[in-house]
Each structure stands twice: as C-alpha cells, then as structure tokens.
Design an enzyme around this catalytic site. Structure first.
Site, PDB file in Angstrom:
ATOM      1  N   GLU A   1     -26.354  -8.358   3.819  1.00  0.00           N
ATOM      2  CA  GLU A   1     -25.567  -7.602   4.889  1.00  0.00           C
ATOM      3  C   GLU A   1     -24.624  -8.585   5.685  1.00  0.00           C
ATOM      4  O   GLU A   1     -23.749  -7.851   6.249  1.00  0.00           O
ATOM      5  CB  GLU A   1     -26.653  -7.099   5.902  1.00  0.00           C
ATOM      6  CG  GLU A   1     -27.520  -7.744   6.773  1.00  0.00           C
ATOM      7  CD  GLU A   1     -28.701  -8.259   6.025  1.00  0.00           C
ATOM      8  OE1 GLU A   1     -29.477  -8.953   6.729  1.00  0.00           O
ATOM      9  OE2 GLU A   1     -28.963  -8.151   4.799  1.00  0.00           O
TER      10      GLU A   1
ATOM     11  N   SER B   1     -35.280 -17.104   0.518  1.00  0.00           N
ATOM     12  CA  SER B   1     -36.227 -18.424   1.205  1.00  0.00           C
ATOM     13  C   SER B   1     -37.571 -18.106   0.750  1.00  0.00           C
ATOM     14  O   SER B   1     -37.791 -16.831  -0.018  1.00  0.00           O
ATOM     15  CB  SER B   1     -36.304 -18.016   2.819  1.00  0.00           C
ATOM     16  OG  SER B   1     -36.668 -16.642   2.902  1.00  0.00           O
TER      17      SER B   1
ATOM     18  N   CYS C   1     -28.962 -23.442  -2.108  1.00  0.00           N
ATOM     19  CA  CYS C   1     -30.342 -23.881  -2.449  1.00  0.00           C
ATOM     20  C   CYS C   1     -30.401 -25.010  -3.269  1.00  0.00           C
ATOM     21  O   CYS C   1     -31.583 -25.313  -3.518  1.00  0.00           O
ATOM     22  CB  CYS C   1     -30.949 -22.400  -3.161  1.00  0.00           C
ATOM     23  SG  CYS C   1     -29.959 -22.094  -4.807  1.00  0.00           S
TER      24      CYS C   1
ATOM     25  N   GLU D   1     -36.722 -26.167   5.159  1.00  0.00           N
ATOM     26  CA  GLU D   1     -35.667 -26.236   4.607  1.00  0.00           C
ATOM     27  C   GLU D   1     -34.448 -25.528   5.702  1.00  0.00           C
ATOM     28  O   GLU D   1     -34.383 -24.592   6.112  1.00  0.00           O
ATOM     29  CB  GLU D   1     -35.678 -25.026   3.638  1.00  0.00           C
ATOM     30  CG  GLU D   1     -34.298 -24.659   2.698  1.00  0.00           C
ATOM     31  CD  GLU D   1     -34.242 -23.633   1.846  1.00  0.00           C
ATOM     32  OE1 GLU D   1     -33.615 -23.419   0.716  1.00  0.00           O
ATOM     33  OE2 GLU D   1     -35.089 -22.580   1.982  1.00  0.00           O
TER      34      GLU D   1
END
Length: 507
Positions: free
Chosen positions: A179, A229, A284, A392
């Site tokens: 979104e 994630s 990533c 991360e």
C-alpha cells in the site's frame, strides 16, 4: 494533483464500495507530502477479484501455448517501450533514484523473457512401450487462481518474479502490492490488457492485513507467493498451508560480505558502498554486515568512508542523485533509532548518516526539507548481540565486524539465523571455492556483492529467509505454478482382450 488508486478487477478499475471506504495515504518520500490515496480492499473486494480470476481461468487454461506466448511477447514489448514511465512512477512513490528503478524493471523483464519460453519449459516426458503395449507420459497443468503478495521495495520487479510464469503456465492472478507504492501494479495491469490478456487473468487488490488474510483463507486461491519480513513470511506460510494452499514465502535477511586479506580493497570498498546503500539499503539482498579479516579492517573502513563522503543523496527524480530517501517517515524513524541503539551498545559510529548533506530541492523545484531522509551510515567494531548486527534494519546502515581468520568469518555467517545472500571478496580461487561449498546461505557471490540469480536460475535463501520448498522464478517457479500428472495409456489391438484377475505386472 492528488491521485486516487483503486483496485483492478476483471480488466478495469473498480473502486471500493461503500460511503466511507478505508484508504491509505501515498507519499512522495522526497518531500514528505501526501500525493494521493489508495483504496483498501475489504473482504467483498477481495472476493470479487478472486471470482474474476476463477471465471477467467476456465478460458485461459484452455488457451493454446502459442496464444499465451503471443500475449507474453506483446507485454514484454510494451513494458520495454514504457519502462521510463514506469520508473518515474516508482521514483515518485518509493523514492529510489531513476536509474535504480530502471534496473529493477530490467531484472523483471528478464523473468518475462524467460516466461516467453514456456513452450519449452512445459514440455513433459514420454516413454514408449513402458510395458507391453503401454506408453507412459507426464504433463504439467496450471493450478488455478494464484495470489501474489509483494513488498514496497521493488514494486515492479518482485511481482514480476512470479506473475509472468504464473500467467504463461495458464494460471490467473490476484496481486496484492504494498500500500506504500501501489501505482506500479495498476500500470502493469494496464499493460497486460493492452497486450491482449483476457479480462480477469490479472487482477490487483490494494490494502492491508484484511486483504492478505482473505487471500490466505479464500478457498479458490490455490497458491500464495510472498516476499517480505521473516515474521510475516512465517505467518503467511503457516496460515496459507493451514488452508491447504501451496505457499512460497521469502523472508528477511542479514547479508554478510566476507573480505579476505588478499582481496582488492578498492573493489571491495566500491562493492560494499554499492550493495549497502543502493536504494537506501531497502533491499532484501543489501549487504548490511561487512566481515573484515584483519589486518585489513582499518584500511577498508577508511576507503568506505572516503566513498560515502562523495555520495549525492537527494530526490530520485534528480539525475545527479545516487541515493534517495526512505519510503516513509515511520520507516525512516525506525532506521534512525538503530543509529542510536548502535551507539548505546558500544559500536563505533564511523559515518553518521544523520549529518549527510541532502540535495535542497528536486528537479521540479519542490523543497525536500520534510522528506524521509537518512544518509549512508557506517558502524565499525560491531559485535554479535548488538541490535545493529542482530536485526534486519532495511536501511542505509552498514556494520563492520572484525575477525581474525576465514574460519571465524565463516562461523559467524553460518551462525546467523538468516541465510538469504552472502558474498566473499578474494583473489584466492581455492578460498572462494571452499566458501561457496561451506557457507550455509542460499545465494552466494564471489567478488559479486549482490548475487541475485539470472532468470533461468531461481531466487531464494535458506533458514529463516525462506518458508516453503520453492524458490522464485527459474525452474522452481515453473514447478511451483504447475502440478504434475502422469498418464499411463494403452490402445488395445482388437485381437487382444479377455479377463485376467491377476495383479498387473510389467511384463
């Protein structure tokens, strides 16, 4: 002018029903200004998209492979012709620089071109006279309506990891993009329609967890492809499989780059900066930990600092910018908090991105003071256990860990819970070969910092970076979006026959 992004269902835009539908803001990350709104799907909107995909599947699965490849080639040509337009859309909503957006599209096009070879990819096997008068052959058939749930960092490339092969194999698609930057998905849907794809084969629903959960539980969705994630990847995998779906869920990463003492340190420093700060670290496959085998640590850190000082950070639409803003203010604040926690944990802040100079305005003269900025940040003497090492971060924060040997560096990488990508920089072929054999990571680069495989191999990590057995695209993608069927046939000669109640044997 404020834009309004809504769903694409059955070959046309479809607004969310109701007097007061839920919506989200769309930002220009470079200025911090709201530039539009996106509708959030409710259960009814998701059901409408799935119904359109289910209806279209009946026709599309029976379309000849020649017809499907004709549409794919047309889509490829349209996308290639309008890539600059799509790149500008990505820059305006994600914030990455225009050249990076073009690179994203190019890697997505690689998968489209791979899918154009679907006649070869779907070939089965045939064994004549497997038994007396009996032939056996294998075929692969589409699953049905499939769901793709993609992240904000690659609004064009990541969906293209999946939908070209899914469509080429005869499936129909419901895509739920992020979104945060939703417009690219609708642009791709319009290109599919122009390429001649039948209405309902490719659908887009926008939204949040409501849309995701409905796709995961909907009985007509046969598979789910997800990138995001690790906590959400685990949730998608566990929920989707509980509802009987085939699921591939690609999770997070903490990618390490091991630099041996014999490496070219200039090449290594260039690679660390490119892989650590491209797209503001929102990849990533970004390198977030540099493992320096001493005694090279001091020299390597100094070379990286010199390169960081020359980077131009500014709006992605400005041709001089090399790194843009982060995607939202909330995400920028989260990443900035790691700078503070790294200091609190005792790491050495070699470069403070909070102080990096930002280009004052974009190409159109719009001020950038309220943009979502954080410059490239470098920590040295980082230790496992510190939050900047463990988590991360998904931002422009590079951590340097010092080790005394190859063995210590390898053990550090293998002990990490993630196993997405890694790289080694060395001029020693034996060390490189040993590393690619011993490291417990799914994608390995040798003097290549971001080892994203080409389209005819498959993308995916190990350990907490992947849930499910199938990697993205390549042969894994073909297997994921089809299911095998073995056929055993016999055409009897009129002279044969009779009753025999014995168990059939391979005579």
């Amino acid at each position: 002018m404020s834009k309004h992004i809504t769903h694409w269902i059955g070959g046309r835009p479809v607004a969310t029903a109701g007097a007061a539908p839920r919506r989200g803001d769309i930002f220009d990350p470079a200025t911090g200004q709201v530039t539009g709104h996106v509708d959030f799907a409710d259960v009814a909107a998701v059901d409408q998209a799935v119904a359109a995909a289910a209806s279209a599947f009946t026709e599309w699965r029976t379309a000849s492979i020649a017809k499907r490849t004709t549409v794919l080639f047309a889509f490829r040509e349209l996308l290639n012709a309008r890539k600059d337009e799509l790149a500008s859309i990505i820059v305006a909503e994600h914030g990455k620089v225009h050249s990076d957006a073009l690179g994203e599209i190019a890697r997505g096009l690689d998968v489209v071109e791979y899918a154009c070879g679907i006649p070869q990819l779907l070939k089965g096997g045939f064994t004549e006279q497997a038994s007396t008068g009996i032939d056996v052959y294998s075929i692969r058939q589409p699953l049905g309506p499939v769901a793709i749930i993609s992240p904000f960092n690659f609004p064009a490339m990541v969906p293209m990891w999946f939908f070209p092969i899914a469509v080429a194999a005869g499936n129909t698609v419901v895509l739920k993009p992020s979104e945060k930057d939703p417009s690219a998905a609708n642009f791709l849907a319009e290109l599919w329609k122009e390429a001649g794809l039948p209405d309902g084969v490719f659908n887009v629903v926008h939204g949040d967890k409501v849309a995701v959960d409905r796709l995961l539980e909907h009985p007509d969705i046969k598979s789910v492809s997800f990138v995001g994630s690790t906590p959400i990847a685990r949730y998608v995998y566990e929920t989707g499989t509980r509802y009987g779906k085939r699921v591939q869920a690609l999770g997070g990463a903490k990618n390490h780059m091991l630099v041996l003492p014999d490496a070219d340190l200039d090449l290594s420093a260039d690679a660390a900066v490119n892989a650590g700060f491209g797209a503001a670290g929102e990849r990533c496959m970004a390198v977030s930990v540099l493992v320096a085998v001493d005694p090279i640590g001091d020299e390597l850190v100094e070379k990286i600092k010199q390169r960081i000082a020359t980077l131009t950070v500014g709006p992605g639409c400005n041709g001089e910018s090399e790194m843009g803003p982060l995607v939202t203010g909330q995400h920028r604040d989260k990443v900035t908090s790691y700078v503070e926690s790294g200091l609190a944990d005792g790491a050495e802040l070699a470069v403070d991105g909070r102080k990096h100079e930002i280009t004052a305005e974009d190409r159109n003269g719009s001020p950038t003071a309220d943009g979502f900025w954080l410059g490239p940040t470098l920590f040295d003497h980082v230790k496992p256990g510190m939050s900047v090492y463990n988590d991360e971060i998904f931002g422009p924060v590079l951590s340097v860990v010092r080790v005394d040997s190859y063995e210590e560096g390898l053990a550090l990488i293998n002990a990490n819970p993630y196993g997405n990508g890694t790289a080694i920089f060395t001029n020693d072929g034996g060390a490189a070969r040993r590393f690619q054999y011993e490291v417990e990571v799914g994608m390995v680069g040798i003097n290549v910092p971001i080892p994203v495989p080409v389209a005819y191999y498959s993308f995916g990590g190990w350990k907490a970076s992947l849930f499910g057995d199938a990697h993205a695209y390549g042969q894994d993608g073909v297997q994921f979006f089809t299911r095998g069927k073995a056929v055993t046939q016999r055409w009897l000669d009129p002279s044969h026959g009779g009753i025999n109640l014995g168990f059939p044997t391979n005579n």
